[in-house]
Scaffold this motif. Structure first.
Motif, short mmCIF file in Angstrom:
data_model
loop_
_atom_site.label_atom_id
_atom_site.label_comp_id
_atom_site.label_asym_id
_atom_site.label_seq_id
_atom_site.Cartn_x
_atom_site.Cartn_y
_atom_site.Cartn_z
N TYR A 79 6.24 -1.60 4.73
CA TYR A 79 4.80 -1.38 4.56
C TYR A 79 4.48 -1.05 3.10
O TYR A 79 3.53 -1.57 2.53
N ARG A 83 2.20 -3.24 0.49
CA ARG A 83 1.03 -2.62 -0.14
C ARG A 83 1.13 -2.70 -1.67
O ARG A 83 0.17 -3.08 -2.34
N ARG A 86 0.67 -6.37 -2.83
CA ARG A 86 -0.73 -6.79 -2.66
C ARG A 86 -1.60 -6.09 -3.71
O ARG A 86 -2.47 -6.73 -4.31
N ASP A 87 -1.36 -4.80 -3.97
CA ASP A 87 -2.13 -4.08 -5.00
C ASP A 87 -1.86 -4.66 -6.38
O ASP A 87 -2.78 -4.80 -7.19
N VAL A 115 -1.95 -3.29 5.31
CA VAL A 115 -1.26 -3.08 4.03
C VAL A 115 -1.04 -4.38 3.27
O VAL A 115 -0.61 -4.36 2.12
N GLY A 116 -1.29 -5.52 3.93
CA GLY A 116 -1.23 -6.77 3.19
C GLY A 116 -0.30 -7.85 3.69
O GLY A 116 -0.18 -8.90 3.06
#
Length: 146
Positions: A79, A83, A86-87, A115-116
């Protein structure tokens, strides 16, 4: 006289399917190595790591098209990996595929989406389920989300 037959590609464009750069992150070495062997057999360039923090570091160096990660790993969870990627990259992030044998509930999948992750698969990961998820990238399609 019979007409000669010709092979018609089903991939479109120039007919070439490009190999993908795939990162597999899973603390179960056998799972990671088996999946890597299958993907290499399909022509992909594959790297494996056993920890989530190693996945994030290798993503900086390897620049994968696809990241396949277990959820429950040491260092960083899958996870957290999704995240962070993706961020860091937004819509330009690699195709993110979760695989898990422990976190299998609908709520776990919802967290994965939040979370992406693009896809969330259950272990054991069936190549017949995984490979079609990657195919749009192989044929040059920018569409990675199903």
């Amino acid at each position: 006289m019979e007409k000669p037959f010709r092979v018609v590609s089903s991939v479109g464009g120039d007919g070439r399917r490009r190999p993908l750069r795939v990162l597999i992150a899973d603390d179960e070495r056998d799972t990671a190595m088996t999946l890597a062997a299958i993907l290499r057999d399909k022509g992909h360039e594959v790297q494996t790591v056993l920890r989530g923090d190693e996945a994030l570091e290798l993503c900086r160096l390897f620049r994968p098209d696809v990241v396949i990660t277990d959820i429950n790993m040491p260092g960083e969870s899958g996870y957290a990996v999704a995240r962070e990627l993706r961020d860091r990259h937004g819509q330009l992030a690699p195709l993110l595929i979760a695989i898990s044998g422990k976190w299998t509930q609908t709520s776990d999948r919802q967290v994965g989406k939040a979370v992406g992750f693009d896809h969330y698969l259950l272990k054991p990961c069936n190549p017949a389920e995984l490979l079609p998820l990657m195919e749009p990238l192989r044929i040059g399609s920018a569409q990675k989300h199903a």
